[in-house]
Design a protein around this motif. Structure first.
Motif, PDB file in Angstrom:
ATOM      1  N   ILE A 265      -0.132  -4.134  -1.481  1.00  0.00           N
ATOM      2  CA  ILE A 265      -1.151  -3.181  -1.937  1.00  0.00           C
ATOM      3  C   ILE A 265      -2.549  -3.746  -1.657  1.00  0.00           C
ATOM      4  CG2 ILE A 265       0.369  -2.362  -3.799  1.00  0.00           C
ATOM      5  CD1 ILE A 265      -1.944  -3.586  -5.669  1.00  0.00           C
ATOM      6  N   VAL A 266      -3.503  -2.838  -1.485  1.00  0.00           N
ATOM      7  CA  VAL A 266      -4.889  -3.262  -1.319  1.00  0.00           C
ATOM      8  C   VAL A 266      -5.606  -3.029  -2.643  1.00  0.00           C
ATOM      9  CG1 VAL A 266      -7.063  -2.825  -0.119  1.00  0.00           C
ATOM     10  CG2 VAL A 266      -4.919  -2.828   1.154  1.00  0.00           C
ATOM     11  N   LEU A 267      -6.320  -4.047  -3.082  1.00  0.00           N
ATOM     12  CA  LEU A 267      -7.111  -3.929  -4.307  1.00  0.00           C
ATOM     13  C   LEU A 267      -8.589  -3.880  -3.917  1.00  0.00           C
ATOM     14  CD1 LEU A 267      -7.452  -4.086  -7.436  1.00  0.00           C
ATOM     15  CD2 LEU A 267      -7.512  -6.559  -7.186  1.00  0.00           C
ATOM     16  N   LEU A 268      -9.263  -2.795  -4.330  1.00  0.00           N
ATOM     17  CA  LEU A 268     -10.695  -2.666  -4.066  1.00  0.00           C
ATOM     18  C   LEU A 268     -11.406  -2.788  -5.417  1.00  0.00           C
ATOM     19  CD1 LEU A 268     -10.458   0.451  -1.686  1.00  0.00           C
ATOM     20  CD2 LEU A 268     -10.528  -1.961  -1.018  1.00  0.00           C
TER      21      LEU A 268
ATOM     22  N   LYS B 258      -2.643   0.535   6.238  1.00  0.00           N
ATOM     23  CA  LYS B 258      -1.409  -0.226   6.486  1.00  0.00           C
ATOM     24  C   LYS B 258      -0.656  -0.598   5.196  1.00  0.00           C
ATOM     25  CE  LYS B 258      -3.426  -3.347   9.094  1.00  0.00           C
ATOM     26  NZ  LYS B 258      -3.816  -4.464   9.934  1.00  0.00           N
ATOM     27  N   SER B 259      -1.226  -0.258   4.056  1.00  0.00           N
ATOM     28  CA  SER B 259      -0.644  -0.731   2.799  1.00  0.00           C
ATOM     29  C   SER B 259       0.364   0.273   2.231  1.00  0.00           C
ATOM     30  CB  SER B 259      -1.763  -0.945   1.779  1.00  0.00           C
ATOM     31  OG  SER B 259      -2.270   0.321   1.409  1.00  0.00           O
ATOM     32  N   ASP B 260       1.034  -0.125   1.156  1.00  0.00           N
ATOM     33  CA  ASP B 260       1.922   0.802   0.452  1.00  0.00           C
ATOM     34  C   ASP B 260       1.148   1.652  -0.556  1.00  0.00           C
ATOM     35  OD1 ASP B 260       4.417  -0.006   1.631  1.00  0.00           O
ATOM     36  OD2 ASP B 260       4.152  -1.896   0.562  1.00  0.00           O
TER      37      ASP B 260
ATOM     38  N   ASP C 151       8.352  -7.862  -5.561  1.00  0.00           N
ATOM     39  CA  ASP C 151       7.322  -8.745  -5.033  1.00  0.00           C
ATOM     40  C   ASP C 151       6.101  -7.901  -4.668  1.00  0.00           C
ATOM     41  OD1 ASP C 151       6.791 -11.523  -3.959  1.00  0.00           O
ATOM     42  OD2 ASP C 151       6.307 -10.267  -2.228  1.00  0.00           O
ATOM     43  N   ILE C 152       4.945  -8.283  -5.147  1.00  0.00           N
ATOM     44  CA  ILE C 152       3.754  -7.500  -4.827  1.00  0.00           C
ATOM     45  C   ILE C 152       2.662  -8.401  -4.255  1.00  0.00           C
ATOM     46  CG2 ILE C 152       2.822  -7.542  -7.212  1.00  0.00           C
ATOM     47  CD1 ILE C 152       2.033  -4.534  -6.649  1.00  0.00           C
TER      48      ILE C 152
ATOM     49  N   GLY D 165       2.089   8.581   3.482  1.00  0.00           N
ATOM     50  CA  GLY D 165       1.043   7.553   3.599  1.00  0.00           C
ATOM     51  C   GLY D 165       0.579   7.109   2.232  1.00  0.00           C
ATOM     52  N   PRO D 166      -0.159   6.015   2.188  1.00  0.00           N
ATOM     53  CA  PRO D 166      -0.542   5.430   0.901  1.00  0.00           C
ATOM     54  C   PRO D 166      -1.499   6.310   0.105  1.00  0.00           C
ATOM     55  CG  PRO D 166      -1.682   4.334   2.709  1.00  0.00           C
ATOM     56  CD  PRO D 166      -0.694   5.269   3.332  1.00  0.00           C
TER      57      PRO D 166
END
Ligand code: IPM
Ligand code: MG
Length: 357
Positions: free
Chosen positions: A6-9, A66-68, A36-37, A273-274
């Motif tokens: 995951i992307v964290l902003l 590209k992330s989940d 797993d994250i 998509g995410p």
């Protein structure tokens, strides 16, 4: 073991503080529920503008694609209000929504029993509130063209365009239908068709799309009346389906039924998509850096991410339960405090929630 990226902003203002709590909570949940994250942090909003002169850098957007799933805290600060529009954090947010094609914004508003006294409205008005605002997110007046300033007029003039085509209305209606089927099967579509052509198309299209579903009940409401009804009798609503601008306004209004905008999560979704999961509240620059912000809306957004974005329903549920337990023990951040509660800092309430998981 399932693995997610995951992307964290973290963004601006209180963003880094509430993100810190979210990271720790996600780590704990991944251990307990055996997944797993990987959390990839990227710059976004004002902080990205500072570094790259761009609130939504391509690198950040590419990583998100590209992330989940994407977990976003909040962006913005008054100090960016004088920048040209394209450089402002809010424009970065709109760019992210449109780059990921996030046409559906889901904002659930549910009263938590332990917080019933936090509302400014009477208990009997709010106690049964459980509604979802389904807001179209990448069309309407936010993105409509033409837009701009007209410079050669005697007095300054500016304009925007509220525009939808029927395909945009159909796809958001399909989302509302899907959600309504999982709930009380009631959709209230909100528009301003007594005045606006675009709203007439909205109303006609929603009627056509929903008419195939005989088990759903559809009502239509003008936006001014909807604002009034949300205060007068909010529990009449199940799913509110509306356009970008009206949804923006009504979701803040609905948020306040709960007493604190610091409690409300949201999900912005595409058909594939995410998705982006973010609290409804802003970056609260006035309290940033003081460790007093309420991290719960972001945690509940993380819970929506686990449930909708990653299919980790059990983890989502255990997070929700932990939040409820902590609140029912009387622990609160300052925004929710009453004379019976024990006021904790942002990180402390995070610790309490982690203990309950
Ligand atoms: C929201 C916010 C945004 C919007 C702003 C920050 C651009 O108010 O998510 O509701 O208007 O959509
Ligand atoms: Mg808003």
């Amino acid at each position: 073991m399932n693995k997610y990226k995951i992307v964290l902003l973290a963004g601006d203002g209180i963003g880094p503080e509430i993100s810190d709590v979210s990271k720790k909570v996600l780590k704990k949940l991944s251990k307990k529920h055996n997944f797993d994250i990987e959390i990839i942090e990227k710059l976004f909003g004002g902080i990205a503008y500072e570094k790259y002169r761009n609130p939504a850098p391509d690198e950040t957007l590419d990583q998100c694609k590209k992330s989940d799933a994407v977990l976003l805290a909040c962006v913005g600060d008054i100090k960016y209000d004088s920048l040209a529009r394209e450089f402002r954090p809010e424009s970065g947010l709109l760019k992210l929504r449109s780059a990921l094609n996030l046409f559906a914004n889901i904002r659930p508003v549910k009263i938590r029993k332990s917080l019933i006294d936090a509302s400014t409205l009477k208990k009997e008005i709010v106690e049964n509130v459980d509604l979802i605002v389904v807001r179209e997110l990448i069309g309407g007046i936010y993105f409509g063209k033409p837009r701009g300033h007209i410079s050669n007029t005697e007095i300054p003039k500016a304009f925007n365009t509220m525009v939808y085509d029927s395909a945009e209305i159909e796809r958001i209606t399909e989302i509302a239908i899907k959600i309504a089927h999982q709930r009380n099967k009631k959709i209230c579509s909100v528009d301003k068709s007594n005045v606006l052509e675009v709203s007439q198309l909205w109303r006609d299209t929603v009627l056509k799309s929903t008419s195939k579903h005989k088990n759903l009940s559809l009502s239509n409401m003008y936006v001014d009346n909807a604002a009034m009804q949300l205060i007068r009798d909010p529990s009449q609503f199940d799913v509110i389906l509306t356009s970008n601008l009206f949804g923006d306004i009504l979701s803040d209004l609905a948020a306040m039924l709960t007493g604190s905008i610091g409690m409300l999560p949201s999900a912005s979704l595409n058909n594939n998509g995410p998705g982006v999961f973010e609290p409804v509240h802003g970056s609260a620059p006035d309290i940033a850096g003081k460790n007093i912000a309420n991290p719960i809306a972001m945690l509940l957004s993380a819970s929506m991410m686990l449930k909708i974005g990653l299919n980790e329903e059990e983890a989502a549920e255990s997070l929700e339960n932990a939040v409820d337990k902590v609140l029912s023990k009387g622990y609160r951040t300052a925004d929710l405090a009453n004379s019976f509660s024990e006021v904790l800092s942002c990180s402390e309430i995070g610790e309490k929630i982690i203990e309950e998981i």
